[in-house]
Write a protein that holds these residues in place. Structure first.
Motif, short mmCIF file in Angstrom:
data_model
loop_
_atom_site.label_atom_id
_atom_site.label_comp_id
_atom_site.label_asym_id
_atom_site.label_seq_id
_atom_site.Cartn_x
_atom_site.Cartn_y
_atom_site.Cartn_z
N ALA A 112 0.09 -6.33 -2.25
CA ALA A 112 0.01 -5.13 -3.55
C ALA A 112 1.59 -4.62 -3.50
O ALA A 112 1.50 -4.20 -2.55
N GLY A 114 4.36 -1.84 -4.57
CA GLY A 114 5.45 -1.16 -5.57
C GLY A 114 6.61 -1.50 -5.98
O GLY A 114 7.40 -2.08 -5.42
N LEU A 191 0.83 7.83 -1.26
CA LEU A 191 1.63 7.20 -1.79
C LEU A 191 3.28 7.25 -1.97
O LEU A 191 3.06 8.63 -1.11
N GLU A 192 3.84 7.10 -2.30
CA GLU A 192 5.57 7.98 -2.25
C GLU A 192 6.14 9.09 -2.51
O GLU A 192 5.63 8.91 -4.19
N TYR A 197 10.62 7.19 -3.34
CA TYR A 197 11.10 5.91 -4.31
C TYR A 197 12.56 6.34 -4.44
O TYR A 197 13.34 4.64 -4.28
N VAL A 208 7.55 -1.90 -2.54
CA VAL A 208 7.33 -0.98 -1.42
C VAL A 208 5.55 -1.38 -1.11
O VAL A 208 5.17 -1.31 -2.35
N GLY A 209 5.38 -1.47 -0.07
CA GLY A 209 4.01 -1.31 0.56
C GLY A 209 3.32 -1.04 1.81
O GLY A 209 4.32 -0.91 2.29
N THR A 233 2.75 -3.88 -8.36
CA THR A 233 1.22 -3.69 -9.44
C THR A 233 1.57 -1.83 -9.92
O THR A 233 1.17 -1.77 -10.40
N ASP A 234 2.90 -1.89 -10.21
CA ASP A 234 3.46 -0.47 -10.09
C ASP A 234 5.00 -0.19 -9.80
O ASP A 234 5.39 -0.95 -9.76
N CYS A 236 8.03 2.11 -10.26
CA CYS A 236 8.40 3.07 -8.83
C CYS A 236 9.31 4.00 -9.24
O CYS A 236 9.96 4.21 -8.45
N1 HPA Z 1 3.90 1.84 -2.91
C1 HPA Z 1 3.17 1.56 -1.16
N2 HPA Z 1 2.39 0.87 -1.44
C2 HPA Z 1 2.12 0.36 -2.52
C3 HPA Z 1 2.39 0.62 -4.39
C4 HPA Z 1 3.53 1.63 -3.60
O1 HPA Z 1 3.97 2.20 -4.83
N3 HPA Z 1 1.99 0.09 -4.50
C5 HPA Z 1 1.15 -0.61 -3.84
N4 HPA Z 1 1.24 -0.23 -3.05
#
Ligand code: HPA
Length: 271
Positions: A112, A114, A191-192, A197, A208-209, A233-234, A236
């Motif tokens: 997963a 971003g 998270l970042e 980002y 990014v993961g 999954t999202d 950024c």
């Molecule tokens: N950053 C880092 N890892 C992640 C992210 C992210 O935005 N989304 C899912 N894994």
């Protein structure tokens, strides 16, 4: 990590019926349902395997499953180990070496991630074409590495072109959006920031993961052909960043998962 430890882990699994798997599969966070595709499964929990690291994150069920998918013998990691859980690089890649010694000829990795590339949407998949190792270390930086393979591993083509183009062809035939891009691996678990980002985008990252790259480095060390797919999954977007919601990340991963299952299953059928 010693050769003796690896051999002990491998013998334990062979005794449990893990007989000459051809393909290894690593399932990322929220991507565990692929195991429902496994015929005649044999399940071993990580904590029962001698010298295996232990899974700590609650949403990782931490199992190694042997069986068949698409007519091939597979070994599937449901849940992986992350640096952010406090493991060393050699710990998180230990299972890759075990699967290799069990006999796998190919490795498929999912994660997963971003979306840094703002042309990509959450719920989309991305074929990893190349990567940035931003984890500040290497799974090959240990004293006895030369007992396991060469020290200075070539990384000019870390992702197997045939497996990757096979995934692209399947995506096209199935009407699945499969972007291509560069995956940047960070340590996490935070998270970042918006500035991070922005930096990742300028560095050339599309996603990014917190995983995959150490596993791919070790696969290259072992000369094991590998392909990887990110489930985005999202999004950024540093200029419109919303607070992270881990539950939503897992939900998006779960919704996109059937597409990943199709890609992997159909690719395995071509082997
Ligand atoms: N950053 C880092 N890892 C992640 C992210 C992210 O935005 N989304 C899912 N894994």
């Amino acid at each position: 990590m010693t050769k003796k430890q690896l051999e002990t882990s491998v013998q334990f699994l062979k005794d449990k019926g893990f007989d000459a798997p051809e393909v290894g599969i690593v399932l990322g966070s929220g991507l565990g349902r692929m195991v429902e595709e496994i015929q005649n499964p044999r399940v071993v929990h990580y904590h029962n395997i001698p010298f295996f690291p232990l899974a700590t994150v609650e949403f990782h069920s931490g199992k190694l499953i042997y069986g068949e998918i698409g007519g091939r013998r597979v070994v599937v990691m449901q849940g992986r180990f992350h640096l952010y859980e406090g493991y060393a690089f050699t710990d998180i890649t230990y299972p890759i070496r075990v699967m290799h010694l069990l006999g796998i000829k190919r490795l498929l990795i999912s994660n997963a991630a971003g979306a840094i590339n703002l042309g990509y949407r959450k719920g989309d998949l991305m074929l990893v074409e190349d990567h940035l190792n931003l984890q500040g270390g290497s799974p090959l930086a240990f004293k006895t590495v030369s007992e396991f393979g060469e020290r200075f591993v070539d990384m000019s083509c870390p992702y197997n072109p045939e497996m990757s183009s096979g995934l692209e062809a399947i995506a096209k035939a199935e009407g699945i959006v499969l972007h291509k891009g560069v995956y940047a691996a960070v340590v996490g678990p935070q998270l970042e920031t918006r500035a991070e980002y922005r930096m990742l985008g300028r560095m050339g990252a599309d996603a990014v993961g917190m995983s995959t790259v150490p596993e791919v480095i070790v696969a290259n060390h072992l000369k094991l052909p590998v392909a990887a797919v990110s489930v985005l999954t999202d999004e950024c977007d540093p200029d419109h960043l919303e607070p992270v919601n881990v539950a939503e990340i897992l939900e998006v991963a779960g919704k996109a998962e059937p597409k990943l299952v199709t890609l992997f299953k159909k690719l395995i059928e071509t082997f």
